[in-house]
Design a protein around this motif. Structure first.
Motif, short mmCIF file in Angstrom:
data_model
loop_
_atom_site.label_atom_id
_atom_site.label_comp_id
_atom_site.label_asym_id
_atom_site.label_seq_id
_atom_site.Cartn_x
_atom_site.Cartn_y
_atom_site.Cartn_z
N GLU A 343 27.98 -1.63 -2.59
CA GLU A 343 28.33 -2.95 -3.12
C GLU A 343 29.40 -3.61 -2.25
O GLU A 343 29.36 -4.82 -2.00
CB GLU A 343 28.84 -2.79 -4.56
N PHE A 344 30.35 -2.83 -1.80
CA PHE A 344 31.43 -3.34 -0.94
C PHE A 344 30.84 -3.95 0.34
O PHE A 344 31.17 -5.08 0.72
CB PHE A 344 32.39 -2.19 -0.61
N ALA A 345 29.93 -3.21 0.96
CA ALA A 345 29.29 -3.71 2.19
C ALA A 345 28.47 -4.96 1.90
O ALA A 345 28.48 -5.93 2.68
CB ALA A 345 28.40 -2.63 2.80
N LYS A 346 27.78 -4.95 0.76
CA LYS A 346 26.93 -6.10 0.42
C LYS A 346 27.79 -7.34 0.17
O LYS A 346 27.44 -8.45 0.59
CB LYS A 346 26.09 -5.76 -0.81
N CYS A 347 28.89 -7.15 -0.54
CA CYS A 347 29.78 -8.29 -0.82
C CYS A 347 30.34 -8.86 0.48
O CYS A 347 30.43 -10.08 0.64
CB CYS A 347 30.93 -7.87 -1.74
N ILE A 348 30.68 -7.97 1.43
CA ILE A 348 31.19 -8.44 2.72
C ILE A 348 30.09 -9.22 3.45
O ILE A 348 30.31 -10.32 3.96
CB ILE A 348 31.69 -7.25 3.58
N ALA A 349 28.89 -8.64 3.44
CA ALA A 349 27.77 -9.29 4.14
C ALA A 349 27.42 -10.63 3.52
O ALA A 349 27.12 -11.60 4.22
CB ALA A 349 26.56 -8.36 4.13
N ASP A 350 27.46 -10.69 2.19
CA ASP A 350 27.05 -11.92 1.48
C ASP A 350 28.20 -12.90 1.29
O ASP A 350 27.99 -13.99 0.76
CB ASP A 350 26.49 -11.56 0.09
N GLY A 351 29.41 -12.50 1.66
CA GLY A 351 30.57 -13.37 1.42
C GLY A 351 30.87 -13.51 -0.06
O GLY A 351 31.40 -14.52 -0.52
N LYS A 352 30.53 -12.50 -0.85
CA LYS A 352 30.77 -12.54 -2.30
C LYS A 352 32.19 -12.06 -2.58
O LYS A 352 32.48 -10.86 -2.52
CB LYS A 352 29.74 -11.66 -3.02
N VAL A 353 33.06 -13.00 -2.87
CA VAL A 353 34.49 -12.66 -2.97
C VAL A 353 35.06 -13.03 -4.34
O VAL A 353 36.25 -13.33 -4.45
CB VAL A 353 35.29 -13.34 -1.83
#
Lengths: 402, 265
Positions: A343-353
């Motif tokens: 999830e951490f990697a996905k949030c970084i990739a998607d810009g989900k902050v």
């Protein structure tokens, strides 16, 4: 009754390290717009047992590369650097190790240091513009929780991901069951219970509370560095309760003690606390960290139409008029972390902050501190009193190197 | 039972698809002899079931992350429904169930109460028997059709200002079902979408909606149970929201779950 496994945390760590599956979730070229197959450059803060264990899981994810390491002790970073091929020039020691690590070029940090230092280390990462992955508990006191809350918000402002690693909140069975309770499948909640029963987790380390370095090496048996067992370990049970009840407690009454623990250190070995939630909802909490024969991290919450029953090492289900069969959560200790790393990697990739794990973890962490404060007092403490007092725990740092 | 309101207001959050049969239908609105149906126009079938017209169109399915009670399985996304359909103005009543299936069902008793205690398989069998009897295609709504019909153009948590005006739910239902259509309808004249009994949908359940704009979604090929939508007499407020989703194994029978049918237009 759910069948309980009798496995210490350390046995669990040993048993699960090799079992984690490797998978990649970061789309090529999606990390900060870099070239295809770029990986998240990660620094580990805290290279002890959990640091090594979680580093393996980060590597198995496939989307990360460790480029730096920080720990107060040089032998810890040396061991880590050798295993994870980190340049020793990018290994940092002493109390300012996290700050030095964050001055270098990297994308993210994973905070796996003793809980007492989590707020400071996480804030250092956010200030330096890094994405931050932080272990539970997020802090050992009210000011620490507040700093974590502020850091999560600040990370959002800086377009950085801030993720708190609670395993249960990543599990689909827990998520579905809690959603159903929130939607009313057991009716309006009346009462509940949360328990954390396990054996002696830390064994009998050499511990001398007059030596700051000895305390630091054995932080798990140190009240201040760990936050005591109710905050350091039992938070898993109280986090689930806090999540289901979807509120902060108004007050708590409790007691605790140290009677059967054979090891060294000054943490307690049992707690018993009653939490009072809004609308007169009562939560009975009990924990022990000694002995053998019965382990469980469980939470049951009762409504007029049903009961939600959750077990960290067992099953999640709802029984009653609107049942939910749920199922066994499997190896939540490892699978939850694997899910959070992904999830951490996905949030970084998607810009989900949106960093929603921040406020949720602050609430449950403060709940453990409320219970601890009441138990130390052997009496009643309100949430407002705790927040107003905002007591800061002070660790022994005498003689520690900067 | 009142019919729907005006055409303009109900479509606030919805776009009509100006294509194919719908365009023809609207063109014919001006023909004095054959007015095309408008959203909410009602026909009555052989067992007295009233069915409202829902034109093809587009709407935002799911809820925004900041909606109170939002859950992770409700990620907002655009949905295009390319075919008009008719949907039951009320949940299927016990009287209608008996008329079609030959025997009464339900933990509560009353011809005008919604049928409940029926499995997804039972609900499907009801649709098939009704289809055979009338020579039309009756079926359970897809999850997207259900939410479109529930919203009736509204984009907020509920298809009206106060949930208590629209629904029988935990706060006001006294732990039991109530005669259908005894609360206010939504803008397309549909009753009890937010409460009374929850309703089976045709789709298998998967927590992740497809991303981007989706055309005529019908759910995954396989999933964890079948989708159940709408609150029930036992639901708390957040479980009654237009976007709230749940799922239940197809064989389960519960007094909180009934059905509402769709008839292909």
């Amino acid at each position: 009754m759910t069948k309980q496994t009798s496995m210490s945390r350390r046995q669990f760590l040993a048993a699960t390290g090799a079992a984690a599956a490797a998978f990649t979730i970061v789309a090529p070229g999606s990390v900060r717009g870099l070239e295809a197959n770029s990986k998240i450059e990660l620094g580990l803060v805290g290279c002890g047992g959990r640091g090594h264990w979680i580093a393996d899981l980060f590597m198995k994810n496939g989307g990360y590369q460790f480029v730096a390491a920080a720990d107060y002790f040089e032998d810890k970073t040396k061991g880590f650097a050798g295993k994870f091929k980190v340049d020793e020039a990018r290994c940092f020691n002493g109390l300012s190790c996290a700050k030095k690590l964050c001055e270098g070029k990297l994308d993210a940090i994973a905070v796996e240091s003793p809980p007492y230092y989590h707020p400071e280390h996480a804030a250092t990462g956010v200030e330096a513009g890094k994405h931050v992955y932080v272990a539970k508990p997020i802090a050992v006191d009210v000011p620490g929780c507040q700093l974590i809350g502020d850091s999560a918000k600040k990370a959002t402002g800086k377009k950085r991901v801030f993720l708190v690693d609670f395993q249960t909140r990543a599990n689909p069975l827990y998520r579905e069951a809690v959603k159903r309770v929130h939607n009313g499948d057991i009716g309006k909640i009346v009462s509940g219970e949360a328990v954390y029963y396990c054996g002696d987790t830390w064994g009998n380390p050499t511990y001398d509370n007059t030596s700051a370095e000895v305390c630091l090496r054995n932080w798990g048996v140190d009240k201040v560095l760990s936050g005591d067992i109710i905050t350091e370990q039992n938070i898993h049970a109280l986090d689930v309760a806090s999540w289901i009840l979807d509120a902060a407690p108004v007050k708590a009454v409790g007691a605790c003690g140290r009677k059967a623990r054979s090891g060294s250190g000054n943490v307690n070995d049992h707690f018993s606390v009653t939490f009072f939630y809004p609308n007169d909802v009562l939560l009975a909490f009990a924990s022990k960290q000694f002995g053998q024969g019965y382990d469980d991290i469980g939470c049951r919450v009762f409504g007029p139409r049903g009961t939600i029953d959750t077990h960290y090492f067992g099953a999640v289900k709802i029984m009653g008029e609107v049942p939910y069969a749920g199922g066994s959560v499997g190896n939540l200790f490892t699978d939850g972390v694997i899910a959070n790393i992904a999830e951490f990697a996905k949030c970084i990739a998607d810009g989900k902050v949106d960093n929603m794990t921040g406020p949720a973890s602050v609430q449950s962490n403060l709940t453990t501190i409320l219970g601890r404060t009441a138990a130390y007092k052997k009496g009643e403490v309100t949430w407002d009193e705790m927040m107003k007092a905002a007591e800061k725990l002070e660790a022994n740092t005498k003689g520690l190197k900067a | 039972m009142s019919a729907f309101a005006s055409l303009a207001a109900p479509l606030a959050g919805r776009v009509l698809l100006a294509c194919g049969a719908l365009a023809l239908a609207f063109a014919s609105l001006h023909a004095a002899d054959a007015p095309a149906p408008k959203p909410g126009d009602i026909v009555t079938n052989s067992v007295g079931m009233k069915l409202a017209y829902v034109p093809a169109g587009e709407f935002d399915m799911g809820s925004a992350a900041d909606e109170k009670g939002h859950e992770e399985d409700e990620a907002r996304h655009r949905v295009k429904l390319t075919k008009a359909f008719r949907i039951g103005v009320t949940e299927v009543t016990q009287g209608q169930w008996k008329a079609v299936m030959g025997q009464r069902r339900g933990k509560f008793e009353g011809d005008d109460l919604p049928v409940e205690d029926v499995s997804w398989t039972d609900a499907k069998a009801f649709c098939e028997k009704l289809s055979k009897a009338e020579g039309k295609t009756y079926r359970l709504p897809t999850e997207a059709e259900w939410e479109d019909a529930c919203r009736a153009g509204a984009t907020g948590r509920f298809a009206g200002e106060k949930l208590a005006d629209l629904a029988w739910f935990d706060d006001n239902a006294d732990g039991k079902t109530h005669p259908v259509a005894t609360k206010k309808p939504n803008a397309w004249g549909l009753y009890d979408m937010h409460g009374n009994v929850a309703e089976w949908c045709a789709d298998a359940y998967a927590p992740d909606y497809p991303s981007g704009t989706v055309v005529d979604p019908a759910g995954p090929a396989e999933g964890k149970g079948r989708v159940v939508r709408g609150g029930s007499f036992a639901s708390l407020e957040r479980g009654c929201r237009s976007a709230s989703r749940s799922s239940t194994p197809a064989a389960y029978q519960m007094k909180t779950v009934g059905l509402r049918v769709v008839c292909n237009e």
